[in-house]
Design an enzyme around this catalytic site. Structure first.
Site, PDB file in Angstrom:
ATOM      1  N   ASP A   1       0.818  -1.207   0.000  1.00  0.00           N
ATOM      2  CA  ASP A   1       0.000   0.000   0.000  1.00  0.00           C
ATOM      3  C   ASP A   1       0.857   1.265   0.000  1.00  0.00           C
ATOM      4  O   ASP A   1       0.534   2.235  -0.677  1.00  0.00           O
ATOM      5  CB  ASP A   1      -0.932   0.009   1.214  1.00  0.00           C
ATOM      6  CG  ASP A   1      -2.148  -0.867   0.978  1.00  0.00           C
ATOM      7  OD1 ASP A   1      -2.730  -0.772  -0.122  1.00  0.00           O
ATOM      8  OD2 ASP A   1      -2.512  -1.658   1.868  1.00  0.00           O
TER       9      ASP A   1
ATOM     10  N   CYS B   1       6.198  -6.195   5.984  1.00  0.00           N
ATOM     11  CA  CYS B   1       5.420  -7.363   5.572  1.00  0.00           C
ATOM     12  C   CYS B   1       4.837  -7.179   4.176  1.00  0.00           C
ATOM     13  O   CYS B   1       4.049  -7.983   3.715  1.00  0.00           O
ATOM     14  CB  CYS B   1       4.326  -7.663   6.596  1.00  0.00           C
ATOM     15  SG  CYS B   1       3.224  -6.267   6.873  1.00  0.00           S
TER      16      CYS B   1
HETATM   17  C1  PEP Z   1       0.832  -4.020   2.569  1.00  0.00           C
HETATM   18  O1  PEP Z   1       0.036  -3.147   2.255  1.00  0.00           O
HETATM   19  O2  PEP Z   1       2.039  -4.010   2.255  1.00  0.00           O
HETATM   20  C2  PEP Z   1       0.389  -5.194   3.344  1.00  0.00           C
HETATM   21  C3  PEP Z   1       1.244  -6.077   3.779  1.00  0.00           C
HETATM   22  O3  PEP Z   1      -0.950  -5.340   3.551  1.00  0.00           O
HETATM   23  P1  PEP Z   1      -1.957  -5.855   2.425  1.00  0.00           P
HETATM   24  O4  PEP Z   1      -1.142  -6.376   1.276  1.00  0.00           O
HETATM   25  O5  PEP Z   1      -2.788  -6.921   3.035  1.00  0.00           O
HETATM   26  O6  PEP Z   1      -2.720  -4.615   2.088  1.00  0.00           O
HETATM   27 MG    MG Z   2      -1.894  -3.009   3.182  1.00  0.00          MG
END
Ligand code: PEP
Ligand code: MG
Length: 586
Positions: free
Chosen positions: A456, A503
């Site tokens: 994001d 992450c």
């Molecule tokens: C991100 O945004 O990097 C993340 C790990 O969350 P998601 O991919 O679930 O939005």
């Molecule tokens: Mg995210």
């Protein structure tokens, strides 16, 4: 014929195409003769009758299993079918245009949806999904397409679809879905992320795969570089079979590192943890040598079901996960719905910009009762292992404080009920919005850790929709703006003595690992299958060299130059890796 798309999940598979058409159909625009018009009208009537009886069946089933209230929503679907205006318009256009009825019907449907979406009336806007759902059902019947759930496939196939939702992907089983390819989608869409977690090779954003590939075609899918070969000749097949073998040999070598720590040659230790969506992935997490779970995307627990999960149900699921990990940490991220993840049981209105809309923590803060059910379940599970809680989509201090206050309320409710939980449960914030990245010195005072959500963070800082294949070329983790934000987050976290993880998908990209290591990232969380290679890189470089790489990368003016530089340095620092990569590419 070769097709080129966006690599979504690595690995090579060879198999037959299965056209999955649950969402969109390529509707032929066949010309018809005047004398065929009554036949086409009869086909429409037949499809409408068939659709009506299908909806009645669904209604009956839901009414029996969940009560009449839940079945009532289908009344709106039935009303669309009985809308004479729509039907008359189709018949009229059929006579005027002399094209097959599916084409005319699809055009009228599109017009209706367009008109409704421009209306100010919220109620009418919400009817769009009813019209869309019923319309697709009618089209499916007109086209004679079979509706199949991906969980019901009987043979091993490669799924070819216009689009797959994250919940479709969650229904896939590796046993029968060898790989998949889609017309739309970007590299960090949740469909792509899910494919990596399930270790299903995938290519997205092919634009015209559903038009060019026919059911039963033989396909080679190379998920690592985004190539599809349709009906390959014997030579090509031989080449790819050999590549498959090399891949698995390299994989086996890396798995030898399973029980080794992620420590550099000069003794700097970091953590390599896994991202999971479903508890079923735990075996794979353990077999790939993860040091815990850095991101548990709990929202998948809410998908593919018709009701919201209860506190007890969630508690049991989270408890099962933490107890498998004993002392190793498990980070449960609270419900992050919205964006490209939707839940059928929650009536969330259609939005123009879902990624900028009512998603994740914004939704939870507005629905504290739903939020608290989950928080109590997480807290209860924290009594059974090293469970931490993390809030997604935090945009600033106020929102973070609000989330923590609701967590405190949930704790108090458990105390009243005399239910045990870890009073000292660690809390973290995802840093995935530029406003959070720029104020993380303030946020660091409120939590015990950060986890950088680059999927994001990149889309918001570069203004690039993460699921749009047309602009995927702009989606660059190495853009100087992104690197500067990451550096700021890590430095601010360390200043307040909290650890900083990542992450987002960037943490699992081999070459970027070098920069992140050098910037001082403490924890790398990724899809389990990516862990061995990142660990291999970390174990074969010196921290001092990685710092040099990061320092230089921060001075380069473009993402492309950064990428070129780190790839070069990676091979210079670990020549063995170059040899292996070359072997795989030939
Ligand atoms: C991100 O945004 O990097 C993340 C790990 O969350 P998601 O991919 O679930 O939005
Ligand atoms: Mg995210």
């Amino acid at each position: 014929m070769d097709l080129k798309g966006i690599p979504a999940s690595p690995g090579i598979v060879i198999g037959r195409a299965f056209l999955f058409d649950a969402r969109r159909f390529i509707v032929p625009a066949k010309k018809i003769k005047e004398e065929d018009i009554p036949k086409e009208i009869a086909r429409l009537e037949e499809a409408l009758i068939k659709t009506r009886s299908e909806i009645f069946e669904i209604q009956k089933k839901i009414s029996k299993e969940m009560g009449y209230n839940h079945a009532e929503i289908f009344n709106a679907h039935l009303m669309v079918l009985e809308d004479r205006m729509l039907i008359e318009e189709v018949i009229e256009n059929l006579k005027k245009e002399r094209k097959c009825v599916e084409h005319v019907f699809a055009r009228v449907l599109e017009k209706y949806i367009n008109v409704f979406s421009k209306m100010d009336d919220e109620y009418l806007k919400e009817r769009i999904s009813d019209i869309d759902d019923v319309g697709k059902r009618v089209l499916k019947n007109l086209l004679g397409a079979k509706e199949k759930s991906l969980s019901e496939l009987k043979q091993k196939v490669i799924v070819v679809a216009y689009d797959l939702s994250p919940s479709d992907t969650a229904m896939m089983h590796k046993k029968n879905v060898m790989g998949f390819v889609t017309d739309i989608g970007g590299p960090t869409s949740h469909t792509a992320i899910m494919a990596k977690s399930l270790e299903i090779p995938a290519v997205v954003g092919l634009e015209k795969a559903t038009a060019k590939i026919k059911a039963g075609d033989m396909l080679i899918v190379d998920g690592g570089n985004g190539t599809i070969i349709v009906n390959p000749d014997a030579n090509m097949l031989k080449k790819y079979h050999a590549m498959q073998q090399k891949f698995s040999q390299f994989g086996k070598t890396l798995l030898g590192l399973r029980d080794e720590p992620a420590q550099t040659l000069d003794g700097h230790r970091v953590e390599t943890t896994a991202n999971i969506e479903l508890p079923e992935e735990i075996d794979s997490v353990i077999s790939h040598g993860a040091g815990g779970i850095g991101l548990y995307r709990t929202e998948y627990f809410y998908m593919n079901r018709r009701d919201l999960p209860t506190e007890d149900e969630q508690f049991e699921a989270y408890k099962k996960v933490v107890t498998r990990f004993k002392k190793s940490p498990v980070v449960a991220r609270t419900l992050d719905l919205g964006g490209d993840k939707f839940l059928s049981q929650l009536e969330v209105p259609h939005e123009m910009n879902p990624f900028l809309g009512w998603r994740a923590i914004r939704f939870c803060l507005a629905q504290p009762e739903i939020f608290k059910v989950q928080l109590r379940a997480i807290l209860r599970a924290s009594a059974f292992g090293n469970l931490k809680v993390m809030f997604p989509m935090i945009s600033g201090v106020q929102e973070l404080k609000q989330a923590i206050a609701i967590l405190e309320e949930a704790k108090e409710e458990l105390r009243v009920r005399k239910i045990k939980f870890n009073e000292d449960i660690k809390t973290g914030a995802m840093i995935e919005i530029p406003s959070a990245a720029l104020t993380c010195d303030l946020l660091a005072k409120e939590v015990d850790f950060f986890s950088i959500g680059t999927n994001d963070l990149i889309q918001y800082s570069l203004a690039v929709d993460r699921v749009n294949e047309k602009i995927a070329y702009l989606y660059k983790p190495t853009h100087p703006a992104v690197l500067r934000l990451i550096k700021n987050i890590i430095d601010s976290g360390h200043k307040e003595n909290i650890w900083v993880g990542m992450c987002g998908e960037m943490a699992g990209e081999t070459a970027f690992g070098l920069i992140l290591l050098g910037l001082g990232l403490d924890e790398f969380s990724m899809s389990p299958a990516a862990i061995p290679e990142i660990k291999y890189v970390i174990r074969n470089v010196r921290f001092e060299d990685a710092k040099e790489v990061a320092k230089k990368a921060l001075t380069l003016p473009t993402g492309e130059e950064v990428e070129e530089f780190v790839n070069k340095r990676l091979y210079e620092l670990i020549p063995k890796l170059k040899k292996i990569d070359n072997k795989i590419k030939t």
